[in-house]
Write a protein that holds these residues in place. Structure first.
Motif, PDB file in Angstrom:
ATOM      1  N   MET A  69       1.160  -1.027   0.175  1.00 25.59           N
ATOM      2  CA  MET A  69      -0.037   0.288  -0.215  1.00 25.59           C
ATOM      3  C   MET A  69       0.777   1.968   0.165  1.00 25.59           C
ATOM      4  O   MET A  69       2.479   1.227   0.756  1.00 25.59           O
ATOM      5  CB  MET A  69      -0.902  -0.164   1.267  1.00 25.59           C
ATOM      6  CG  MET A  69      -1.594   1.367   1.111  1.00 25.59           C
ATOM      7  SD  MET A  69      -3.573   0.739   2.453  1.00 25.59           S
ATOM      8  CE  MET A  69      -3.905  -0.541   2.001  1.00 25.59           C
ATOM      9  N   ASN A 120       2.033   4.943   0.646  1.00 26.48           N
ATOM     10  CA  ASN A 120       1.924   6.417   2.197  1.00 26.48           C
ATOM     11  C   ASN A 120       0.032   7.033   2.567  1.00 26.48           C
ATOM     12  O   ASN A 120      -0.200   6.809   2.825  1.00 26.48           O
ATOM     13  CB  ASN A 120       2.941   7.364   1.643  1.00 26.48           C
ATOM     14  CG  ASN A 120       2.941   8.158   2.486  1.00 26.48           C
ATOM     15  OD1 ASN A 120       2.161   8.373   3.136  1.00 26.48           O
ATOM     16  ND2 ASN A 120       3.977   8.003   3.285  1.00 26.48           N
ATOM     17  N   TRP A 177      -2.114   4.010   3.652  1.00 33.54           N
ATOM     18  CA  TRP A 177      -2.245   3.685   4.668  1.00 33.54           C
ATOM     19  C   TRP A 177      -2.394   5.449   4.757  1.00 33.54           C
ATOM     20  O   TRP A 177      -3.257   4.646   6.811  1.00 33.54           O
ATOM     21  CB  TRP A 177      -0.985   3.386   5.532  1.00 33.54           C
ATOM     22  CG  TRP A 177       0.097   4.382   5.239  1.00 33.54           C
ATOM     23  CD1 TRP A 177       1.063   3.933   4.397  1.00 33.54           C
ATOM     24  CD2 TRP A 177       0.593   4.764   6.370  1.00 33.54           C
ATOM     25  NE1 TRP A 177       2.765   5.243   5.019  1.00 33.54           N
ATOM     26  CE2 TRP A 177       1.750   5.291   5.669  1.00 33.54           C
ATOM     27  CE3 TRP A 177      -0.304   5.810   6.948  1.00 33.54           C
ATOM     28  CZ2 TRP A 177       1.950   6.996   6.454  1.00 33.54           C
ATOM     29  CZ3 TRP A 177       0.303   7.051   7.695  1.00 33.54           C
ATOM     30  CH2 TRP A 177       1.704   7.404   7.814  1.00 33.54           C
ATOM     31  N   SER A 208      -6.314   4.635   5.152  1.00 33.47           N
ATOM     32  CA  SER A 208      -6.835   3.779   5.656  1.00 33.47           C
ATOM     33  C   SER A 208      -6.942   4.175   7.667  1.00 33.47           C
ATOM     34  O   SER A 208      -7.926   3.479   7.745  1.00 33.47           O
ATOM     35  CB  SER A 208      -5.979   2.164   5.476  1.00 33.47           C
ATOM     36  OG  SER A 208      -6.199   1.655   4.449  1.00 33.47           O
ATOM     37  N   LEU A 218      -1.897  -0.626  12.097  1.00 32.85           N
ATOM     38  CA  LEU A 218      -1.005  -0.147  11.487  1.00 32.85           C
ATOM     39  C   LEU A 218      -0.552  -0.639  10.266  1.00 32.85           C
ATOM     40  O   LEU A 218       0.344  -0.847   9.414  1.00 32.85           O
ATOM     41  CB  LEU A 218      -0.002   0.696  12.045  1.00 32.85           C
ATOM     42  CG  LEU A 218      -0.596   1.951  12.596  1.00 32.85           C
ATOM     43  CD1 LEU A 218       0.431   2.749  13.769  1.00 32.85           C
ATOM     44  CD2 LEU A 218      -0.999   3.326  11.993  1.00 32.85           C
ATOM     45  N   TRP A 254      -2.430  -2.260   7.506  1.00 31.05           N
ATOM     46  CA  TRP A 254      -2.881  -0.798   6.510  1.00 31.05           C
ATOM     47  C   TRP A 254      -1.065  -0.423   5.530  1.00 31.05           C
ATOM     48  O   TRP A 254      -1.563  -0.303   4.964  1.00 31.05           O
ATOM     49  CB  TRP A 254      -3.586   0.749   7.253  1.00 31.05           C
ATOM     50  CG  TRP A 254      -4.432   0.180   7.822  1.00 31.05           C
ATOM     51  CD1 TRP A 254      -5.448  -0.134   7.082  1.00 31.05           C
ATOM     52  CD2 TRP A 254      -4.436   0.428   8.971  1.00 31.05           C
ATOM     53  NE1 TRP A 254      -6.743  -0.522   8.303  1.00 31.05           N
ATOM     54  CE2 TRP A 254      -6.704   0.650   8.985  1.00 31.05           C
ATOM     55  CE3 TRP A 254      -3.855   1.732  10.013  1.00 31.05           C
ATOM     56  CZ2 TRP A 254      -7.431   0.824   9.635  1.00 31.05           C
ATOM     57  CZ3 TRP A 254      -5.162   2.445  11.217  1.00 31.05           C
ATOM     58  CH2 TRP A 254      -6.420   1.655  11.038  1.00 31.05           C
ATOM     59  N   GLY A 255      -0.214  -0.871   6.191  1.00 27.80           N
ATOM     60  CA  GLY A 255       1.136  -0.961   4.878  1.00 27.80           C
ATOM     61  C   GLY A 255       1.799  -0.407   5.702  1.00 27.80           C
ATOM     62  O   GLY A 255       2.742   0.110   5.372  1.00 27.80           O
ATOM     63  N   PHE A 256       1.741   0.116   6.711  1.00 36.53           N
ATOM     64  CA  PHE A 256       2.293   1.410   8.202  1.00 36.53           C
ATOM     65  C   PHE A 256       3.725   0.640   7.831  1.00 36.53           C
ATOM     66  O   PHE A 256       4.017  -0.323   7.876  1.00 36.53           O
ATOM     67  CB  PHE A 256       2.282   2.047   8.953  1.00 36.53           C
ATOM     68  CG  PHE A 256       2.840   2.451   9.906  1.00 36.53           C
ATOM     69  CD1 PHE A 256       2.726   3.809   9.330  1.00 36.53           C
ATOM     70  CD2 PHE A 256       4.001   2.816  11.218  1.00 36.53           C
ATOM     71  CE1 PHE A 256       3.139   5.203  10.316  1.00 36.53           C
ATOM     72  CE2 PHE A 256       4.416   3.487  11.173  1.00 36.53           C
ATOM     73  CZ  PHE A 256       4.100   4.737  10.880  1.00 36.53           C
TER      74      PHE A 256
END
Length: 202
Positions: A1, A3, A6, A9, A88, A91-93
């Protein structure tokens, strides 16, 4: 994902989970305030964004205990940290920045001693949110809804504490002038309230 992905999200999730609904505005204001305070400072904006938006997850209805006795002892920070790390990550943090988010959330309250720049920014911004017109709105909306505040007079100590103690606890140069201005506005409000209501506020 990406920047952007995320971040979207996080915002979408908090928009739904921030209950009661008026709690939603605190997150974007906190992030904006932290950035304003941090102008000219070197900080990680990804960490700042995630911490600002996730820091109060454990105070939302649906995330905090329903039982009044349990709620009175509830420390939302450990829950918020644990759940934030899970979400996080989902969500791809960036994983290498999760510890930075945890540190900022862990130390975001006035009583805390942040050890990172992002933590200092979030803490000072959170203090600013308890002062001025916004501080008044955030306190007043609890009257009759929060069992700790059954009447208008019950939030007066909260506002008085903000003026007398919180306003002096900001640490960063960028937040001190803002705190002074907001505290003065809050002080004027309290003076007007006493003039208008005297001992009859209830």
């Amino acid at each position: 994902m990406t920047n952007r992905g995320w971040r979207e999200s996080i915002v979408a999730y908090i928009r739904v989970e921030a209950q009661p609904e008026d709690k939603f505005g605190h997150q974007p204001r906190l992030y904006a305030l932290a950035r304003q305070v941090g102008q000219g400072m070197d900080y990680d904006d990804d960490i700042l964004f995630a911490a600002a938006w996730m820091h109060d997850l454990g105070v939302f209805v649906g995330h905090r205990p329903k039982d009044p006795a349990q709620l009175s002892r509830w420390d939302h920070v450990p829950y918020t940290i644990c759940r934030s790390r899970e979400l996080l990550t989902e969500w791809g943090f960036p994983g290498e920045k999760l510890d930075g988010v945890e540190s900022a959330i862990r130390n975001h309250q006035a009583k805390d001693e942040p050890t990172t720049v992002e933590g200092m920014l979030i803490r000072d911004a959170d203090i600013l949110e308890q002062l001025g017109a916004i501080g008044i709105l955030r306190a007043a909306v609890k009257v009759g809804r929060d069992s700790r505040y059954p009447s208008f007079s019950s939030i007066v100590p909260v506002l008085r504490n903000a003026v007398n103690h919180l306003a002096n606890q900001t640490r960063l140069i960028g937040s001190k002038a803002m705190a002074e201005s907001r505290a003065e506005m809050l002080r004027s409000f309290l003076d007007a309230m006493y003039d208008e209501a005297g001992d009859l506020l209830h």
